[in-house]
Design a protein around this motif. Structure first.
Motif, PDB file in Angstrom:
ATOM      1  N   UNK A 228      46.677  24.310  93.867  1.00 11.31           N
ATOM      2  CA  UNK A 228      46.169  24.179  92.504  1.00 11.31           C
ATOM      3  C   UNK A 228      45.105  23.119  92.367  1.00 11.31           C
ATOM      4  N   UNK A 229      44.411  23.195  91.241  1.00 10.04           N
ATOM      5  CA  UNK A 229      43.386  22.224  90.839  1.00 10.04           C
ATOM      6  C   UNK A 229      42.331  22.025  91.930  1.00 10.04           C
ATOM      7  N   UNK A 230      41.998  23.096  92.653  1.00 10.60           N
ATOM      8  CA  UNK A 230      40.943  23.017  93.645  1.00 10.60           C
ATOM      9  C   UNK A 230      41.314  22.232  94.875  1.00 10.60           C
ATOM     10  N   UNK A 307      44.782  22.212  75.243  1.00  8.60           N
ATOM     11  CA  UNK A 307      45.356  22.855  76.417  1.00  8.60           C
ATOM     12  C   UNK A 307      44.606  24.154  76.704  1.00  8.60           C
ATOM     13  N   UNK A 308      44.231  24.400  77.961  1.00  8.36           N
ATOM     14  CA  UNK A 308      43.659  25.691  78.325  1.00  8.36           C
ATOM     15  C   UNK A 308      44.673  26.802  78.048  1.00  8.36           C
ATOM     16  N   UNK A 351      38.717  18.153  85.998  1.00  8.17           N
ATOM     17  CA  UNK A 351      37.599  18.097  85.055  1.00  8.17           C
ATOM     18  C   UNK A 351      37.381  19.440  84.372  1.00  8.17           C
ATOM     19  N   UNK A 352      37.509  20.527  85.129  1.00  7.98           N
ATOM     20  CA  UNK A 352      37.326  21.868  84.549  1.00  7.98           C
ATOM     21  C   UNK A 352      38.415  22.185  83.537  1.00  7.98           C
ATOM     22  N   UNK A 358      38.871  20.813  75.797  1.00  7.64           N
ATOM     23  CA  UNK A 358      37.970  20.309  74.747  1.00  7.64           C
ATOM     24  C   UNK A 358      37.296  21.462  74.005  1.00  7.64           C
ATOM     25  N   UNK A 359      36.901  22.490  74.739  1.00  3.21           N
ATOM     26  CA  UNK A 359      36.251  23.652  74.113  1.00  3.21           C
ATOM     27  C   UNK A 359      37.211  24.348  73.146  1.00  3.21           C
TER      28      UNK A 359
END
Length: 386
Positions: A228-230, A307-308, A351-352, A358-359
């Protein structure tokens, strides 16, 4: 200020829980404008909270799962007598039975109505006899309100195209609205990266909410042990289910299914809670694979908390997610595609994930503010009562 002249507005919903959690600020705003505001709903532990908030409350019992015509006729008769007792100048109706039998009772009592269609639900997903009868009942009941609010354009288009409601009666609302000053971003304490990545589903435990697909996708990912998370390192992943059991509903998940799922390490059922924000704060991504919604309150709350999201490409869900911007869309009733989108989320960097969050919060603030809902209702009330 609206010149209320001590007029009365009654709000009728199928649970006191719904009124207290989603309509209290609207009631406060109407009260501030000088109206006597009355709540009508079955009694539950939130009924007392409504009264403590300073509102008159009247109990009415509803069998939300029942389809007995005699039982529903009795409900309509009780509502008629209650309306005559309260003598409201305007009724605000939400959820299926209030929009059906509440509307009929209002017509008999000569009281104007504003209806809110918060989602099409099982009645419109199925084509069995009871669903067809319910749609015909809607066709008649929707002749009665002066205004009908919808929570997404797809539902409004369906009602208009199938001649269930006249277009000139309708308007769109951003759900029940979100208080983005209450649902604020809270950073997750990941304990130096030692905490698991948490996918959280918040919903009543119903098949129509995509609960089965969520669990099947979780099982597939747990078998793969994804990174996960790259990161090149593997990361622990957990899948949490939060929400009430709903026995009696034809698509209800039962206790045995929950028990079987949670035997697998990594899948947890949290039951229900009054502090949803605290659970969202412990999650990394909120998932709702629902088959259809009016406008998902859960997704809006999670987005407001940055939250995404992952949700289905269906009305009431896709409205909240700009694919690839604040989350990912998946195919409905497709656990495999849901697993693919979860895997994509796991591969994003910190960061992604933060940018997605935020979006989502920006989208809620711009498009789904609770004040927008309140303003629309105040304008509709003024248009009817003057």
């Amino acid at each position: 200020m609206i010149q209320s002249k001590n007029k009365t507005i009654a709000i009728f919903i199928n649970t006191s829980w719904n009124i207290y959690n989603f309509r209290l600020e609207l009631m406060k705003s109407l009260q501030t404008e000088g109206y006597r505001v009355v709540a009508i709903a079955p009694r539950d532990r939130y009924s007392e909270y409504i009264e403590q908030a300073g509102f008159e409350y009247h109990q009415i019992d509803i069998n939300n799962m029942g389809t007995n015509p005699l039982e529903d006729f009795i409900l309509m008769s009780k509502l008629f007598r209650l309306y005559r007792k309260i003598q409201p100048d305007l009724l605000l109706h939400y959820t299926i039975k209030p929009n059906l039998y509440g509307n009929y009772a209002a017509k008999l009592a000569g009281i104007p109505v504003i209806s809110n269609i918060s989602g099409l639900g099982t009645v419109f997903l199925n084509n069995d006899v009871s669903s067809r009868v319910a749609r015909e009942l809607y066709r008649v009941s929707m002749l009665i309100p002066q205004k009908v609010f919808f929570q997404n354009p797809h539902d409004r288009d369906h009602f208009v195209e199938t001649k269930l409601v006249a277009m000139n009666k309708t308007a769109l609302l951003p759900g029940s609205g979100i208080d983005h000053q209450r649902y604020v971003p809270v950073g997750k304490d990941d304990n130096g990266g030692q905490q698991p990545f948490v996918f959280l589903l918040i919903a009543r435990m119903l098949k129509d909410k995509g609960v089965v697909e969520f669990v099947e996708a979780a099982q597939a990912l747990l078998q793969r042990s994804p990174g996960g998370r790259g990161s090149e390192q593997q990361q622990r992943v957990e899948f949490w289910l939060l929400g009430a059991m709903y026995p009696g509903n034809p698509t209800a998940i039962n206790d045995e299914e929950i028990a079987a799922w949670t035997k697998e390490e990594g899948i947890r059922y949290l039951g229900e809670t009054d502090d949803v924000m605290q659970i969202i704060a412990q999650s990394d991504c909120v998932v709702l694979p629902s088959y259809r919604e009016g406008l998902s309150r859960v997704l809006l709350e999670a987005a407001s908390m940055a939250r995404p999201l992952i949700t289905t490409n269906v009305p009431g869900c896709k409205d909240v997610v700009d694919d690839g911007v604040n989350g990912f869309l998946c195919l409905p009733k497709d656990a495999q595609d849901l697993a693919v989108q979860m895997q994509r989320m796991l591969q994003l960097s910190g960061d992604e994930l933060e940018r997605m969050g935020r979006a989502g919060r920006s989208k809620v603030i711009e498009e789904y503010s609770e004040q927008l809902v309140i303003d629309n209702y105040l304008a509709a009330v003024k248009g009817i009562l003057g």
